[in-house]
Scaffold this motif. Structure first.
Motif, PDB file in Angstrom:
ATOM      1  N   VAL A   1     -99.075  36.767  -7.699  1.00  0.00           N
ATOM      2  CA  VAL A   1     -98.507  36.112  -6.526  1.00  0.00           C
ATOM      3  C   VAL A   1     -99.638  35.523  -5.678  1.00  0.00           C
ATOM      4  CG1 VAL A   1     -97.136  36.434  -4.435  1.00  0.00           C
ATOM      5  CG2 VAL A   1     -96.497  37.627  -6.523  1.00  0.00           C
TER       6      VAL A   1
ATOM      7  N   PRO B   1    -101.387  34.140  -2.237  1.00  0.00           N
ATOM      8  CA  PRO B   1    -102.692  33.570  -2.549  1.00  0.00           C
ATOM      9  C   PRO B   1    -103.497  34.492  -3.451  1.00  0.00           C
ATOM     10  CG  PRO B   1    -102.705  34.443  -0.327  1.00  0.00           C
ATOM     11  CD  PRO B   1    -101.299  34.576  -0.839  1.00  0.00           C
TER      12      PRO B   1
ATOM     13  N   ASP C   1    -106.649  36.256  -5.599  1.00  0.00           N
ATOM     14  CA  ASP C   1    -108.025  36.720  -5.380  1.00  0.00           C
ATOM     15  C   ASP C   1    -108.819  36.298  -6.620  1.00  0.00           C
ATOM     16  OD1 ASP C   1    -109.840  38.999  -3.897  1.00  0.00           O
ATOM     17  OD2 ASP C   1    -110.127  38.988  -6.064  1.00  0.00           O
TER      18      ASP C   1
ATOM     19  N   HIS D   1    -107.992  29.381   1.905  1.00  0.00           N
ATOM     20  CA  HIS D   1    -107.086  29.836   0.858  1.00  0.00           C
ATOM     21  C   HIS D   1    -105.712  30.211   1.409  1.00  0.00           C
ATOM     22  CE1 HIS D   1    -106.996  32.148  -3.208  1.00  0.00           C
ATOM     23  NE2 HIS D   1    -105.892  31.477  -2.984  1.00  0.00           N
ATOM     24  N   TYR D   2    -105.702  30.938   2.546  1.00  0.00           N
ATOM     25  CA  TYR D   2    -104.423  31.391   3.091  1.00  0.00           C
ATOM     26  C   TYR D   2    -103.640  30.229   3.698  1.00  0.00           C
ATOM     27  CZ  TYR D   2    -101.024  34.713   4.668  1.00  0.00           C
ATOM     28  OH  TYR D   2     -99.848  35.402   4.828  1.00  0.00           O
TER      29      TYR D   2
ATOM     30  N   LEU E   1    -103.719  27.208   2.563  1.00  0.00           N
ATOM     31  CA  LEU E   1    -103.181  26.513   1.392  1.00  0.00           C
ATOM     32  C   LEU E   1    -101.917  27.199   0.893  1.00  0.00           C
ATOM     33  CD1 LEU E   1    -103.443  24.386  -0.786  1.00  0.00           C
ATOM     34  CD2 LEU E   1    -105.121  25.830  -1.929  1.00  0.00           C
ATOM     35  N   PHE E   2    -101.950  28.525   0.888  1.00  0.00           N
ATOM     36  CA  PHE E   2    -100.778  29.289   0.473  1.00  0.00           C
ATOM     37  C   PHE E   2     -99.579  28.977   1.368  1.00  0.00           C
ATOM     38  CE2 PHE E   2     -98.462  33.224   1.668  1.00  0.00           C
ATOM     39  CZ  PHE E   2     -97.664  33.321   0.541  1.00  0.00           C
TER      40      PHE E   2
ATOM     41  N   GLU F   1     -98.203  25.517   0.652  1.00  0.00           N
ATOM     42  CA  GLU F   1     -97.453  25.490  -0.604  1.00  0.00           C
ATOM     43  C   GLU F   1     -96.128  26.228  -0.466  1.00  0.00           C
ATOM     44  OE1 GLU F   1     -99.534  27.114  -3.946  1.00  0.00           O
ATOM     45  OE2 GLU F   1     -98.178  26.168  -5.379  1.00  0.00           O
ATOM     46  N   LEU F   2     -96.159  27.327   0.295  1.00  0.00           N
ATOM     47  CA  LEU F   2     -94.926  28.081   0.524  1.00  0.00           C
ATOM     48  C   LEU F   2     -93.895  27.203   1.220  1.00  0.00           C
ATOM     49  CD1 LEU F   2     -93.835  31.000   0.185  1.00  0.00           C
ATOM     50  CD2 LEU F   2     -94.606  31.442   2.514  1.00  0.00           C
TER      51      LEU F   2
ATOM     52  N   ASN G   1     -92.573  24.543  -1.216  1.00  0.00           N
ATOM     53  CA  ASN G   1     -91.678  25.133  -2.219  1.00  0.00           C
ATOM     54  C   ASN G   1     -90.334  25.543  -1.637  1.00  0.00           C
ATOM     55  OD1 ASN G   1     -93.413  24.761  -4.333  1.00  0.00           O
ATOM     56  ND2 ASN G   1     -94.284  26.819  -4.262  1.00  0.00           N
TER      57      ASN G   1
ATOM     58  N   LEU H   1     -88.432  22.285  -1.446  1.00  0.00           N
ATOM     59  CA  LEU H   1     -87.999  21.828  -2.766  1.00  0.00           C
ATOM     60  C   LEU H   1     -86.836  22.693  -3.249  1.00  0.00           C
ATOM     61  CD1 LEU H   1     -91.360  21.059  -4.658  1.00  0.00           C
ATOM     62  CD2 LEU H   1     -90.028  19.610  -3.141  1.00  0.00           C
TER      63      LEU H   1
ATOM     64  N   LYS I   1     -90.714  16.104  -3.012  1.00  0.00           N
ATOM     65  CA  LYS I   1     -92.068  16.055  -2.440  1.00  0.00           C
ATOM     66  C   LYS I   1     -92.488  14.626  -2.127  1.00  0.00           C
ATOM     67  CE  LYS I   1     -96.663  17.965  -3.326  1.00  0.00           C
ATOM     68  NZ  LYS I   1     -97.483  18.686  -4.323  1.00  0.00           N
TER      69      LYS I   1
ATOM     70  N   PHE J   1    -105.148  18.742   3.383  1.00  0.00           N
ATOM     71  CA  PHE J   1    -104.087  19.144   2.453  1.00  0.00           C
ATOM     72  C   PHE J   1    -103.075  18.019   2.270  1.00  0.00           C
ATOM     73  CE2 PHE J   1     -99.826  20.610   1.641  1.00  0.00           C
ATOM     74  CZ  PHE J   1     -99.991  21.424   0.534  1.00  0.00           C
TER      75      PHE J   1
ATOM     76  N   GLU K   1    -102.148  15.882  -1.137  1.00  0.00           N
ATOM     77  CA  GLU K   1    -100.819  15.968  -1.737  1.00  0.00           C
ATOM     78  C   GLU K   1    -100.043  14.666  -1.612  1.00  0.00           C
ATOM     79  OE1 GLU K   1    -100.069  18.652  -3.462  1.00  0.00           O
ATOM     80  OE2 GLU K   1    -101.990  19.491  -2.874  1.00  0.00           O
TER      81      GLU K   1
ATOM     82  N   ARG L   1    -107.893  37.918   5.942  1.00  0.00           N
ATOM     83  CA  ARG L   1    -106.731  37.675   5.096  1.00  0.00           C
ATOM     84  C   ARG L   1    -105.834  38.917   5.091  1.00  0.00           C
ATOM     85  NH1 ARG L   1    -108.018  35.407  -0.725  1.00  0.00           N
ATOM     86  NH2 ARG L   1    -109.292  34.066   0.574  1.00  0.00           N
TER      87      ARG L   1
ATOM     88  N   ALA M   1    -101.771  39.572   1.055  1.00  0.00           N
ATOM     89  CA  ALA M   1    -102.355  38.483   0.274  1.00  0.00           C
ATOM     90  C   ALA M   1    -103.450  39.019  -0.634  1.00  0.00           C
ATOM     91  CB  ALA M   1    -102.914  37.422   1.210  1.00  0.00           C
TER      92      ALA M   1
ATOM     93  N   GLY N   1    -103.405  39.275  -3.932  1.00  0.00           N
ATOM     94  CA  GLY N   1    -103.539  38.615  -5.232  1.00  0.00           C
ATOM     95  C   GLY N   1    -103.462  39.577  -6.402  1.00  0.00           C
TER      96      GLY N   1
END
Lengths: 122, 185
Positions: free
Chosen positions: A105, A107, A109, B75-76, B78-79, B82-83, B86, B89, B95, B126, B130, B174, B178, B180
């Motif tokens: 899942v 983000p 690592d 990174h977070y 970006l998440f 994207e969340l 999505n 969508l 998109k 971002f 996109e 983070r 998150a 991962g």
């Protein structure tokens, strides 16, 4: 020894850039596709050690890609890791039933992702 | 009940507060997404054909201690982008039709790293990557902002707000969720 070759499949250009950086930094060779359809067509004539795919993509989503690859003898045992924002058990079960090798899942690592790739790459 | 919440209730609206680290999307004309921003950024995306909208609210996390304080962990963010995409969508948005409005990114405390500027720059990067056009932006400055977004119509109201009304926008590490983690079948 040649580096492990990975195909990442994700419709987000930002996520592709992040994955490219994270995986090449870990010593992997990385190819990239923008959706399941492009990945399936590329894999018809190319070889990789591991596929990392998103779920939500246009044209052919991650579930469809896994199902189509599993119907192909050459990719029947190919390690396929799903890397997704989806966190529902139903989606995870669907990925497992389709033939996915693992579930990650976002983000992600980078260290854990690299460890998983090395573990499934044989 | 405040005058504002009374007017929301009388209009039959369902107000959803979008907190830092969250993303919500809806096609319901009775839903209003709202948030208060300091150095955080809220991205409002809208598909005008499907009449579906969504909002996220993010603050870039602090980088590991080995990295410069002037850089931020994207990174977070970006998440959360994207969340949001999505979720939209999943409701039927496309998109290729999405348009963006971005708000926030104030630098409330000059003594801190310019994280508001970094948040705004990240959102821009971002959306450019996109291919999502930015229809409007209200970023930067030193004031808090209160955002109300009607996701089914795409209408946004943005008002400046007292700094005290903004949440404590401390850069966060983070979140543990998150992590991962990897599950092999």
């Amino acid at each position: 020894m040649r580096p492990t070759r990975i195909l990442t499949v994700d419709d987000s250009a930002s996520m592709r850039a992040l994955l490219l950086h994270a995986l090449t930094t870990q010593g992997f060779e990385v190819e990239q596709a923008e959706d399941g359809q492009q990945a399936f067509e590329w894999l018809a004539t190319n070889e990789v050690d591991v596929v990392i795919t998103d779920i939500n993509m246009p044209r052919l989503d991650g579930f469809g890609l896994i199902e189509q690859l599993r119907e192909t003898a050459r990719h029947a045992d190919r390690p396929i890791l799903v890397l997704t924002t989806e966190s529902s058990d139903e989606k995870k079960r669907r990925a497992r039933d389709a033939g996915a090798t693992g579930w990650i899942v976002k983000p992600f690592d980078a260290e854990k992702l690299a460890t998983a790739v090395r573990r499934v790459a044989h | 009940m405040s005058m504002l919440s009374a007017s929301v209730a009388s209009a039959g609206l369902e107000r959803v507060t979008v907190m830092q680290g969250e993303a919500h999307a809806s096609a319901d004309p009775k839903v209003e997404l709202s948030t208060v921003l300091g150095s955080c950024v809220a991205t409002c995306l809208y598909d005008p054909v499907a009449r579906i909208g969504g909002m996220n609210h993010f603050l870039l996390a602090e980088p590991p201690s080995t990295r410069s304080r002037e850089t931020f962990d994207e990174h977070y963010g970006l998440f959360l982008m994207e969340l949001l995409v999505n979720k939209m969508l999943g409701l039927g948005a496309f998109k290729s039709r999405l348009k963006a409005r971005i708000y926030g990114g104030a630098n409330l405390n000059p003594a801190m790293s310019p994280i508001g500027t970094a948040n705004g720059a990240f959102a821009h990067k971002f959306l450019q990557n996109e291919g999502i056009p930015v229809a409007f932006e209200d970023l930067g400055g030193r004031a808090a902002r209160r955002i109300h977004f009607m996701p089914a119509s795409g209408m946004v109201r943005c008002r400046t707000a007292p700094i005290e009304s903004a949440p404590m926008d401390k850069p966060l590490v983070r979140p543990q969720s998150a992590s991962g983690d990897v599950e092999l079948f």
